[in-house]
Design a protein around this motif. Structure first.
Motif, PDB file in Angstrom:
ATOM      1  N   MET A  63      -2.923  10.121   3.562  1.00 48.42           N
ATOM      2  CA  MET A  63      -3.803   9.048   4.022  1.00 48.42           C
ATOM      3  C   MET A  63      -3.504   8.733   5.487  1.00 48.42           C
ATOM      4  SD  MET A  63      -3.929   6.438   0.763  1.00 48.42           S
ATOM      5  CE  MET A  63      -5.334   5.548   1.457  1.00 48.42           C
ATOM      6  N   SER A  64      -4.468   8.172   6.162  1.00 55.24           N
ATOM      7  CA  SER A  64      -4.328   7.814   7.576  1.00 55.24           C
ATOM      8  C   SER A  64      -3.610   6.473   7.707  1.00 55.24           C
ATOM      9  CB  SER A  64      -5.701   7.727   8.243  1.00 55.24           C
ATOM     10  OG  SER A  64      -5.614   7.071   9.486  1.00 55.24           O
ATOM     11  N   LYS A  65      -2.499   6.460   8.411  1.00 57.87           N
ATOM     12  CA  LYS A  65      -1.751   5.224   8.653  1.00 57.87           C
ATOM     13  C   LYS A  65      -2.594   4.250   9.459  1.00 57.87           C
ATOM     14  CE  LYS A  65       2.708   3.679  10.605  1.00 57.87           C
ATOM     15  NZ  LYS A  65       2.233   2.743  11.656  1.00 57.87           N
ATOM     16  N   VAL A  66      -3.235   4.761  10.504  1.00 54.74           N
ATOM     17  CA  VAL A  66      -4.051   3.897  11.370  1.00 54.74           C
ATOM     18  C   VAL A  66      -5.188   3.261  10.589  1.00 54.74           C
ATOM     19  CG1 VAL A  66      -5.614   3.877  13.362  1.00 54.74           C
ATOM     20  CG2 VAL A  66      -3.463   5.169  13.467  1.00 54.74           C
ATOM     21  N   TRP A  67      -5.898   4.074   9.800  1.00 58.65           N
ATOM     22  CA  TRP A  67      -7.057   3.585   9.026  1.00 58.65           C
ATOM     23  C   TRP A  67      -6.625   2.569   7.980  1.00 58.65           C
ATOM     24  CZ3 TRP A  67      -8.393   4.296   3.761  1.00 58.65           C
ATOM     25  CH2 TRP A  67      -9.724   4.006   3.431  1.00 58.65           C
ATOM     26  N   ALA A  68      -5.554   2.855   7.252  1.00 59.78           N
ATOM     27  CA  ALA A  68      -5.093   1.944   6.202  1.00 59.78           C
ATOM     28  C   ALA A  68      -4.641   0.613   6.787  1.00 59.78           C
ATOM     29  CB  ALA A  68      -3.966   2.591   5.407  1.00 59.78           C
ATOM     30  N   GLU A  69      -3.905   0.660   7.888  1.00 56.45           N
ATOM     31  CA  GLU A  69      -3.442  -0.586   8.505  1.00 56.45           C
ATOM     32  C   GLU A  69      -4.599  -1.377   9.111  1.00 56.45           C
ATOM     33  OE1 GLU A  69       1.124   0.794   9.656  1.00 56.45           O
ATOM     34  OE2 GLU A  69      -0.423   0.737  11.217  1.00 56.45           O
ATOM     35  N   LYS A  70      -5.525  -0.688   9.724  1.00 59.13           N
ATOM     36  CA  LYS A  70      -6.694  -1.347  10.326  1.00 59.13           C
ATOM     37  C   LYS A  70      -7.515  -2.082   9.277  1.00 59.13           C
ATOM     38  CE  LYS A  70     -11.084  -0.216  12.576  1.00 59.13           C
ATOM     39  NZ  LYS A  70     -11.936   0.902  13.085  1.00 59.13           N
ATOM     40  N   ASN A  71      -7.601  -1.495   8.063  1.00 50.30           N
ATOM     41  CA  ASN A  71      -8.444  -2.062   7.008  1.00 50.30           C
ATOM     42  C   ASN A  71      -7.647  -2.809   5.932  1.00 50.30           C
ATOM     43  OD1 ASN A  71     -11.215  -1.040   7.770  1.00 50.30           O
ATOM     44  ND2 ASN A  71     -10.084   0.886   7.738  1.00 50.30           N
ATOM     45  N   LYS A  72      -6.379  -3.106   6.261  1.00 47.38           N
ATOM     46  CA  LYS A  72      -5.519  -3.876   5.355  1.00 47.38           C
ATOM     47  C   LYS A  72      -5.426  -3.235   3.963  1.00 47.38           C
ATOM     48  CE  LYS A  72      -6.153  -8.324   7.684  1.00 47.38           C
ATOM     49  NZ  LYS A  72      -6.708  -7.721   8.918  1.00 47.38           N
ATOM     50  N   ALA A  73      -5.236  -1.924   3.979  1.00 51.18           N
ATOM     51  CA  ALA A  73      -5.087  -1.171   2.727  1.00 51.18           C
ATOM     52  C   ALA A  73      -3.751  -0.439   2.712  1.00 51.18           C
ATOM     53  CB  ALA A  73      -6.247  -0.176   2.572  1.00 51.18           C
ATOM     54  N   THR A 103      -6.517   0.886 -17.725  1.00 50.21           N
ATOM     55  CA  THR A 103      -6.039  -0.407 -17.245  1.00 50.21           C
ATOM     56  C   THR A 103      -5.204  -1.095 -18.317  1.00 50.21           C
ATOM     57  OG1 THR A 103      -7.933  -0.695 -15.767  1.00 50.21           O
ATOM     58  CG2 THR A 103      -6.754  -2.686 -16.415  1.00 50.21           C
ATOM     59  N   LYS A 104      -5.626  -0.953 -19.568  1.00 52.48           N
ATOM     60  CA  LYS A 104      -4.930  -1.601 -20.682  1.00 52.48           C
ATOM     61  C   LYS A 104      -3.591  -0.941 -21.003  1.00 52.48           C
ATOM     62  CE  LYS A 104      -5.936  -3.226 -25.400  1.00 52.48           C
ATOM     63  NZ  LYS A 104      -4.807  -2.734 -26.177  1.00 52.48           N
ATOM     64  N   ILE A 105      -3.566   0.390 -21.057  1.00 53.76           N
ATOM     65  CA  ILE A 105      -2.372   1.055 -21.588  1.00 53.76           C
ATOM     66  C   ILE A 105      -1.355   1.463 -20.537  1.00 53.76           C
ATOM     67  CG2 ILE A 105      -3.817   1.971 -23.448  1.00 53.76           C
ATOM     68  CD1 ILE A 105      -3.133   4.796 -22.241  1.00 53.76           C
ATOM     69  N   GLU A 137      -3.938  -2.555  -7.285  1.00 56.35           N
ATOM     70  CA  GLU A 137      -3.586  -2.217  -8.655  1.00 56.35           C
ATOM     71  C   GLU A 137      -4.795  -2.355  -9.585  1.00 56.35           C
ATOM     72  OE1 GLU A 137      -2.383  -0.834 -11.651  1.00 56.35           O
ATOM     73  OE2 GLU A 137      -0.710  -0.962 -10.246  1.00 56.35           O
ATOM     74  N   PRO A 138      -5.297  -1.219 -10.129  1.00 60.56           N
ATOM     75  CA  PRO A 138      -6.466  -1.286 -11.017  1.00 60.56           C
ATOM     76  C   PRO A 138      -6.220  -2.116 -12.269  1.00 60.56           C
ATOM     77  CG  PRO A 138      -6.024   0.983 -10.339  1.00 60.56           C
ATOM     78  CD  PRO A 138      -4.843   0.160  -9.926  1.00 60.56           C
ATOM     79  N   THR A 139      -4.992  -2.088 -12.772  1.00 58.91           N
ATOM     80  CA  THR A 139      -4.713  -2.815 -14.009  1.00 58.91           C
ATOM     81  C   THR A 139      -4.768  -4.324 -13.812  1.00 58.91           C
ATOM     82  OG1 THR A 139      -2.327  -2.807 -13.589  1.00 58.91           O
ATOM     83  CG2 THR A 139      -3.239  -0.951 -14.822  1.00 58.91           C
ATOM     84  N   LYS A 140      -4.747  -4.784 -12.558  1.00 56.71           N
ATOM     85  CA  LYS A 140      -4.832  -6.211 -12.266  1.00 56.71           C
ATOM     86  C   LYS A 140      -6.146  -6.577 -11.599  1.00 56.71           C
ATOM     87  CE  LYS A 140       0.185  -6.562 -11.584  1.00 56.71           C
ATOM     88  NZ  LYS A 140       1.274  -6.898 -10.623  1.00 56.71           N
ATOM     89  N   SER A 141      -7.096  -5.618 -11.589  1.00 57.37           N
ATOM     90  CA  SER A 141      -8.411  -5.817 -10.970  1.00 57.37           C
ATOM     91  C   SER A 141      -8.284  -6.183  -9.499  1.00 57.37           C
ATOM     92  CB  SER A 141      -9.199  -6.891 -11.723  1.00 57.37           C
ATOM     93  OG  SER A 141      -9.402  -6.512 -13.060  1.00 57.37           O
ATOM     94  N   GLU A 142      -7.233  -5.688  -8.838  1.00 61.15           N
ATOM     95  CA  GLU A 142      -7.087  -5.941  -7.411  1.00 61.15           C
ATOM     96  C   GLU A 142      -8.095  -5.109  -6.621  1.00 61.15           C
ATOM     97  OE1 GLU A 142      -2.265  -6.883  -7.472  1.00 61.15           O
ATOM     98  OE2 GLU A 142      -3.017  -5.071  -6.524  1.00 61.15           O
ATOM     99  N   ASP A 143      -8.370  -5.542  -5.407  1.00 56.73           N
ATOM    100  CA  ASP A 143      -9.375  -4.870  -4.600  1.00 56.73           C
ATOM    101  C   ASP A 143      -8.911  -4.818  -3.149  1.00 56.73           C
ATOM    102  OD1 ASP A 143     -11.738  -3.622  -3.913  1.00 56.73           O
ATOM    103  OD2 ASP A 143     -12.880  -5.482  -3.734  1.00 56.73           O
ATOM    104  N   ASN A 144      -9.230  -3.737  -2.478  1.00 54.46           N
ATOM    105  CA  ASN A 144      -9.091  -3.683  -1.023  1.00 54.46           C
ATOM    106  C   ASN A 144     -10.044  -2.614  -0.490  1.00 54.46           C
ATOM    107  OD1 ASN A 144      -7.844  -1.121  -1.219  1.00 54.46           O
ATOM    108  ND2 ASN A 144      -5.763  -1.954  -1.035  1.00 54.46           N
TER     109      ASN A 144
END
Length: 528
Positions: A158-168, A408-410, A173-180
């Motif tokens: 993954m791109s460090k610059v892109w992830a940091e720029k977009n706060k990702a 997500t459940k298991i 965590e899919p199991t917690k319904s988190e989003d970014n």
């Protein structure tokens, strides 16, 4: 509105570039599956559909070719200067889809991000990473790891610059319904660029005109549609709305094969479909048994095993497109031992006797979790298991749901299931991957045991798995693997069912490569 216009302009530019630089014969490729990709984040799930799809957008340092052999990807060479260090020389001139150059900083970032994600098991043996220069990195392992390059083929950069720029910077965590941002957007180095994403409906990719490799495909656009209903999916192929379906219902294979203009592709798969038990909790979360956990008793696990008629599942549910197994790995996986591959006999009388001996002469009630859009005839298999268990007094209350909800459940961190169905393909095509991922005691903050859904723990087995990891003598390693597989077979932390067959169907103007790991690389697809 300006932001929306910018996104539309960007999408149009991507499409224009793709069309303008692709071969004149390039085409749109339309395909469908019963389940969707859970996220555009390449670290969101260690699961074949997820990793396979995202491998068209993102790339690893080392990948597999059409014969599943290792070949250079974003690393052009690798070496082992000391027994616990792997050095990787990176490919220069590679750019992410947004134009950002790929460097060692991205590998270091991807390493740290992956280790706190759902794919942490991929780097379970890695201790640290260090940047040598802009195009060289070294990864330090916990002792020798002779197969580390085979373990990392699904670790995408993954791109460090892109992830940091977009706060990702971290995986949502899919199991917690988190989003970014990385859940709905993507920025890899691979042959295809994400153009459109509509979760559970449609995902559209376009050709990457600046890909570092020479394309073997002629695709301008790839349109993936989720069609949950098997009959609807088959009908769309028959009518010409689709070029390919990834999951073919066994009952429709003959009909598709006899239809002019269509063809069925089949190959044995490395995946083992199995049942698992919650063995960690002192009391099951959904059971009529209170104050104790019946699955902690080997007699109960063995009773469940002997109550299941796998030959009937193979014949009636899978229509012959399955190979019954007694092991958690199948032929083609390093370490498979045919001498161990003998299932316990199907014997309902013996199963009832075992339950009675364990203190459950009338059986008991327990919940069962199963996906309905992940494996071939998955819900039908679970329904057959429920019926078989009922004959020995077990009332299994089946909850079959989409893989998005199911996983997500298991999965980590919830592990919220008393009894479940799952499938596993060793990413390394080596027994150690299954052992360390599914059978090792869960390690706090580490990758080992991350997919040990039932929480099984056996110190003798753990010691063997750890020794297998660092053993460089081939003969000694094989002996250790056999010992570990024997323990797993005898202790029954899981009930292996079968290795399913990979069955796809396409129109006859489609050429593609069908792999035994059920990965689907679009870079090998051409439309005539």
């Amino acid at each position: 509105m300006p932001a929306m216009r910018n996104r539309l302009l960007a999408a149009s530019l991507i499409a224009a570039l793709a069309v303008g630089t692709a071969p004149l014969s390039a085409k749109t490729f339309r395909w469908a599956n019963d389940g969707d990709v859970i996220s555009m984040d390449p670290y969101a799930r260690q699961e074949t559909t997820q990793l396979s799809f995202m491998g068209n957008i993102y790339e690893p340092l080392i990948q597999r070719d059409k014969q599943l052999k290792l070949e250079p990807a974003l690393a052009i060479e690798w070496s082992q200067p000391t027994p616990d260090v792997w050095r990787f020389k990176l490919r220069q001139g590679v750019k992410f889809h947004d134009g950002t150059p790929f460097t060692a900083d991205d590998v270091v970032f991807s390493f740290e991000r992956a280790r706190t994600s759902q794919i942490a098991a991929t780097l379970a043996t890695a201790k640290a990473i260090r940047k040598v220069d802009d195009f060289t990195v070294e990864i330090v392992t916990n002792g020798p790891d002779p197969i580390f390059p085979q373990e990392m083929t699904n670790w995408y950069m993954m791109s460090k610059v892109w992830a940091e720029k977009n706060k990702a910077e971290k995986m949502a965590e899919p199991t917690k319904s988190e989003d970014n941002y990385a859940v709905r957007n993507a920025n890899g180095t691979g042959p295809f660029i994400l153009k459109e994403r509509e979760h559970e409906v449609k995902t559209v990719l376009v050709n990457n005109p600046n890909w570092w490799a020479k394309p073997e495909h002629n695709l301008t656009e790839v349109v993936f549609t989720r069609i949950a209903n098997a009959s609807t999916r088959v009908a769309a192929l028959l009518s010409g709305e689709l070029d390919m379906i990834y999951t073919v219902p066994p009952q429709d294979i003959d009909r598709i094969g006899k239809t002019p203009g269509l063809k069925v592709l089949q190959t044995p798969e490395l995946r083992t479909v199995y049942l698992g038990f919650d063995m960690a909790r002192p009391e099951l979360t959904a059971s009529s048994v209170k104050g104790k956990n019946p699955f902690q008793d080997l007699r109960v696990r063995k009773a469940f095993y002997q109550a299941i008629d796998e030959e009937a599942i193979k014949t009636k549910v899978m229509r012959g497109f399955a190979t019954p197994t007694a092991l958690m790995i199948g032929p083609g996986v390093n370490g498979f031992d045919a001498k161990l591959n003998q299932r316990l006999p199907f014997d309902q009388g013996a199963a009832k006797k075992l339950l009675a001996e364990a203190g459950y002469p009338e059986g008991f009630e327990v919940a069962m979790d199963c996906p309905n859009d992940r494996y071939v005839n998955d819900e039908d298999i679970c329904q057959a298991v429920v019926a078989m268990l009922s004959r020995i007094g077990i009332k299994a209350n089946l909850l079959a749901q989409t893989k998005t909800k199911f996983f997500t459940k298991i999965n980590f961190p919830a592990y919220d299931t008393p009894f479940f169905m799952l499938g596993w393909t060793p990413a390394t095509y080596d027994a150690h991957n299954m052992l360390v991922s599914l059978m090792h005691t869960r390690v706090e903050g580490g990758g080992a045991g991350l997919v040990n859904i039932g929480g099984y723990s056996n110190k003798t087995l753990d010691d063997l798995i750890d020794k297998i990891q660092v053993e460089t003598d081939k003969a000694k390693r094989e002996t250790l693997v056999t010992q570990a597989l024997t323990i797993v077979k005898d202790d029954i932390p899981t009930i292996p069912l079968h290795q399913q067959a990979v069955v796809w169907a396409t129109r006859d103007n489609i050429a593609l490569t069908q792999l035994a790991d059920n990965f689907f690389p679009f870079r090998y697809v051409t439309v005539k």
